[in-house]
Design an enzyme around this catalytic site. Structure first.
Site, PDB file in Angstrom:
ATOM      1  N   GLU A 102      37.017  -7.853  38.456  1.00 19.89           N
ATOM      2  CA  GLU A 102      35.643  -7.618  38.012  1.00 19.89           C
ATOM      3  C   GLU A 102      35.443  -7.662  36.502  1.00 19.89           C
ATOM      4  O   GLU A 102      34.324  -7.839  36.032  1.00 19.89           O
ATOM      5  CB  GLU A 102      35.149  -6.260  38.520  1.00 19.89           C
ATOM      6  CG  GLU A 102      35.796  -5.062  37.845  1.00 19.89           C
ATOM      7  CD  GLU A 102      35.210  -3.744  38.354  1.00 19.89           C
ATOM      8  OE1 GLU A 102      34.707  -2.983  37.523  1.00 19.89           O
ATOM      9  OE2 GLU A 102      35.265  -3.482  39.564  1.00 19.89           O
ATOM     10  N   ASP A 106      31.651  -1.860  45.572  1.00 19.89           N
ATOM     11  CA  ASP A 106      31.063  -1.600  44.255  1.00 19.89           C
ATOM     12  C   ASP A 106      32.051  -1.977  43.164  1.00 19.89           C
ATOM     13  O   ASP A 106      31.717  -1.936  41.981  1.00 19.89           O
ATOM     14  CB  ASP A 106      30.680  -0.118  44.125  1.00 19.89           C
ATOM     15  CG  ASP A 106      29.926   0.176  42.830  1.00 19.89           C
ATOM     16  OD1 ASP A 106      28.885  -0.479  42.592  1.00 19.89           O
ATOM     17  OD2 ASP A 106      30.383   1.050  42.063  1.00 19.89           O
ATOM     18  N   ARG A 147      38.385   1.634  42.992  1.00 17.20           N
ATOM     19  CA  ARG A 147      38.969   0.619  42.121  1.00 17.20           C
ATOM     20  C   ARG A 147      39.203  -0.656  42.931  1.00 17.20           C
ATOM     21  O   ARG A 147      39.666  -0.620  44.067  1.00 17.20           O
ATOM     22  CB  ARG A 147      40.289   1.103  41.504  1.00 17.20           C
ATOM     23  CG  ARG A 147      40.115   2.132  40.404  1.00 17.20           C
ATOM     24  CD  ARG A 147      39.462   1.524  39.181  1.00 17.20           C
ATOM     25  NE  ARG A 147      39.293   2.486  38.086  1.00 17.20           N
ATOM     26  CZ  ARG A 147      38.203   3.200  37.876  1.00 17.20           C
ATOM     27  NH1 ARG A 147      37.176   3.090  38.708  1.00 17.20           N
ATOM     28  NH2 ARG A 147      38.121   4.030  36.847  1.00 17.20           N
ATOM     29  N   HIS A 161      29.698  -2.232  40.120  1.00 22.77           N
ATOM     30  CA  HIS A 161      30.319  -0.999  39.617  1.00 22.77           C
ATOM     31  C   HIS A 161      29.259  -0.009  39.126  1.00 22.77           C
ATOM     32  O   HIS A 161      29.332   0.504  38.013  1.00 22.77           O
ATOM     33  CB  HIS A 161      31.299  -1.326  38.482  1.00 22.77           C
ATOM     34  CG  HIS A 161      32.392  -0.305  38.342  1.00 22.77           C
ATOM     35  ND1 HIS A 161      33.700  -0.656  38.145  1.00 22.77           N
ATOM     36  CD2 HIS A 161      32.376   1.052  38.385  1.00 22.77           C
ATOM     37  CE1 HIS A 161      34.441   0.444  38.047  1.00 22.77           C
ATOM     38  NE2 HIS A 161      33.653   1.493  38.197  1.00 22.77           N
TER      39      HIS A 161
END
Length: 328
Positions: A260, A255, A231, A292
């Site tokens: 985001e 990632d 996260r 992600h």
């Protein structure tokens, strides 16, 4: 046949959910927009809602859903930190997909570490322009290095097994350590001090929010690598950026990103991204950012579809909820 409103729809969602929805006696209304207080009204006349990791399920959104008669929200992901559980309790059921493919995320994490370290992404871009120089592309052996794994749930433990295959030394931190662990647990400060690489695999909670910050970074080795496939808000992005600039952090593979929701999963190639921290991180040669996608395998998406539809079927047909995280 029950109807659900499906938010933040992507083409790959439709492929797998359409393939299985009839089996679970579910009809789906797809919405490309994210779920938030403004779009929640679109769920009116549905019996349930399906949401994703970057949807906003705050008090106002949940109030609108409740006013529309929605009794269940199925998160098609493992995390639910974007849900106001305090407000939801007693008003609306929240379910999730607890495990879709822990191997997918663990394997992607190692892929990101290898790419960042050996600079495969930069080499790929060079050779596409017929530049076959390898100057500046050197990395380091993973064998013998110490990796600190924060969070030892399914994903963290699978990642540890992969790291052992590379001959790495393992240090782990988890506030709830596994009793049958075949690796060494240490406290978080010791993990920071001794690790050459730190990989995050913990959920986002009040305790883990900004677990990587200026204070913890100061304890780390010079040139430490940080990997985050969990996260975004586990890392204070401003502190990360400053310490990459100073050289304290030798490289970062991300990632996920704490802001985001406005960017990831979207095509913004023809727009200007108004996030200076993200833009500067992406521009740096020792930072690897992906959108992600660590979870994104065929097996994972199929499991997400089946489990999510199964969660709805349980609620509508049986009245039980195996994967509930908030009880009405």
């Amino acid at each position: 046949m029950k109807t659900i409103s499906f938010f933040d729809t992507k083409p790959y969602d439709k492929v797998y959910f359409d393939a299985y929805k009839a089996k679970y006696h579910i009809d789906i209304i797809y919405h490309e927009t994210k779920l938030n207080k403004g779009s929640a009204i679109l769920a009116k006349n549905s019996q349930g809602v399906c949401a994703f990791v970057n949807d906003t399920l705050d008090r106002e959104t949940l109030e609108t859903l409740c006013e529309s008669g929605i009794e269940i929200v199925a998160m098609r992901c493992a995390g639910y930190n974007n849900v106001d559980l305090k407000f939801a309790k007693g008003k609306i059921h929240i379910v999730r997909v607890p495990a879709y493919s822990p191997h997918a995320v663990a394997e992607a994490t190692m892929g990101m570490l290898l790419t960042l370290n050996r600079k495969f992404h930069r080499a790929y871009n060079r050779t596409r322009e017929y530049n076959f120089s390898i100057n500046g592309l050197n990395g380091f052996d993973l064998y013998g290095k110490t990796i600190g794994v924060v969070g030892t749930g399914q994903i963290g433990r699978i990642f540890i097994k992969i790291c052992k295959g590379f001959g790495m030394n393992i240090l782990a931190y988890d506030p709830y350590p596994a009793q049958d662990a075949d690796f060494q647990y240490v406290d978080f400060n010791e993990l920071c001090e001794k690790s050459d690489i730190i990989s995050l695999h913990c959920p986002l909670t009040k305790e883990s929010h900004y677990i990587i910050n200026q204070k913890s970074i100061e304890k780390m080795k010079q040139g430490v690598y940080i990997i985050n496939t969990s996260r975004g808000a586990l890392i204070d992005s401003d502190d990360l950026l400053e310490n990459i600039k100073s050289g304290k952090i030798g490289g970062a593979a991300l990632d996920v990103y704490e802001e985001e929701s406005d960017f990831f999963f979207e095509d913004l190639s023809n727009t200007i991204v108004h996030d200076d921290v993200l833009s500067r991180l992406i521009s740096m040669p020792n930072v690897l950012v992906t959108s992600h996608q660590a979870f994104f395998t065929n097996e994972a998406i199929e499991n997400i579809a089946k489990t999510t539809l199964g969660n709805f079927q349980e609620f509508f047909d049986v009245g039980t909820l195996t994967n509930e995280v908030c009880y009405k």
